[in-house]
Design an enzyme around this catalytic site. Structure first.
Site, PDB file in Angstrom:
ATOM      1  N   THR A 184      -7.429 -27.383 -44.544  1.00 38.14           N
ATOM      2  CA  THR A 184      -6.586 -26.213 -44.748  1.00 38.14           C
ATOM      3  C   THR A 184      -5.344 -26.312 -43.887  1.00 38.14           C
ATOM      4  O   THR A 184      -4.249 -25.926 -44.308  1.00 38.14           O
ATOM      5  CB  THR A 184      -7.366 -24.933 -44.410  1.00 38.14           C
TER       6      THR A 184
ATOM      7  N   HIS B 136      -7.820 -25.065 -33.763  1.00 39.19           N
ATOM      8  CA  HIS B 136      -8.889 -24.611 -32.873  1.00 39.19           C
ATOM      9  C   HIS B 136      -8.410 -24.436 -31.429  1.00 39.19           C
ATOM     10  O   HIS B 136      -7.376 -23.855 -31.171  1.00 39.19           O
ATOM     11  CB  HIS B 136     -10.090 -25.539 -32.956  1.00 39.19           C
TER      12      HIS B 136
END
Length: 285
Positions: free
Chosen positions: A112, A156
């Site tokens: 993504t 992240h």
């Protein structure tokens, strides 16, 4: 169809996944099937889902890979990662770099993050970036710092640690997505094999949703599992990671979540990045 007593599942060792699945993986979700857990980075799980020969009943994958796997796997309406203010970043050694013709490192071309990057670049890098190179996530920031590539796309916990490498955030892919669509950012999805049958798929969704809520109700219970697999991550960073990626969309995609997923994949298909979705491709039994 008889529901299996044990399911083979693969998800990442990242704190958001271990937090979400802790209760279920340790048999604390009443009536849920047992889990046989494999830890793997998202690029591996994406590849397994696409292979057509995956041994896994349930997988955590990038939303970007859905157009290739939805014939075999169904999207669960919970357990994944969507949110706001949590998008991938493009990092550079110096601020304000023009990426036209430059080399950019990415963790995967089936992620993504990569779709969001390509949609951003189509809007703001008129000349187009140069080479895109795929490298393991943990090598990207050192490669940018050392001048091996001109920029890096990171995800992240790198949102919280890139300053440690003396890097600059050139652009926030999530902020661009939110500004241009008003939708949350779709990142990671939980998918389950359609051949399990509709009743089992609903049972799995219930188990995932219960596991999330149990983690919220007693976050201390998940801490040993989270930190065991957090790859020496600072506990404060792990908490930030969980706070960013585990939210109301993890418990239920809802109307906004489904709109975000379909919006991303529709725009990506228009750019020729993914195959088009069928009208009922995301429907859950």
């Amino acid at each position: 169809m008889t529901s299996p007593s044990t399911l083979k599942i693969a998800y990442s060792p990242c704190p958001n996944d271990t937090f979400v699945f802790d209760a279920w993986a340790h048999g604390r979700v009443p009536g849920a099937p047992r889990l046989d857990v494999t830890f793997a980075d998202i690029d591996l799980t994406n590849g397994w889902a696409e292979s057509g020969t995956s041994p896994y009943d349930v997988l955590k994958v990038s939303y970007a890979v859905l157009p290739w796997v939805l014939d075999e796997y169904a999207l669960l309406p919970c357990g994944g990662a969507l949110g706001r203010g949590c998008g991938p970043l493009v990092l550079t050694r110096e601020p304000g770099v023009d990426l036209t013709g430059k080399t950019v490192a990415v963790p995967s071309e089936r992620s993504t993050a990569y779709l969001l990057f390509r949609l951003w670049a189509a809007d703001v890098v008129p000349g187009g970036v140069g080479n895109v190179v795929v490298m393991p996530f943990h090598e990207i920031m050192p490669a940018v710092r050392d001048g091996k590539v001109d920029a890096g796309l990171v995800i992240h916990e790198a949102r919280f640690t890139y300053q440690d490498y003396d890097l600059h955030a050139l652009a926030d892919m999530g902020a661009h997505w939110e500004d241009t669509t008003g939708l949350p950012i779709p990142l990671g999805a939980i998918i389950a094999r359609r051949s399990l049958g509709a009743a089992t798929l609903r049972r799995l969704a219930d188990a995932a949703r219960t596991s999330v809520r149990m983690a919220w109700d007693d976050p201390v219970a998940s801490r040993p599992y989270v930190m065991e697999h957090a790859q020496e991550m600072d506990p404060k960073v792990a908490d930030q990671h969980i706070g960013l990626y585990v939210n109301e969309f993890t418990a239920d995609l809802g109307e906004a979540g489904y709109a975000a997923v379909r919006g991303l994949l529709t725009r990506a298909a228009a750019e020729g990045l993914v195959p088009p979705l069928g009208p009922d491709a995301l429907a859950f039994p």
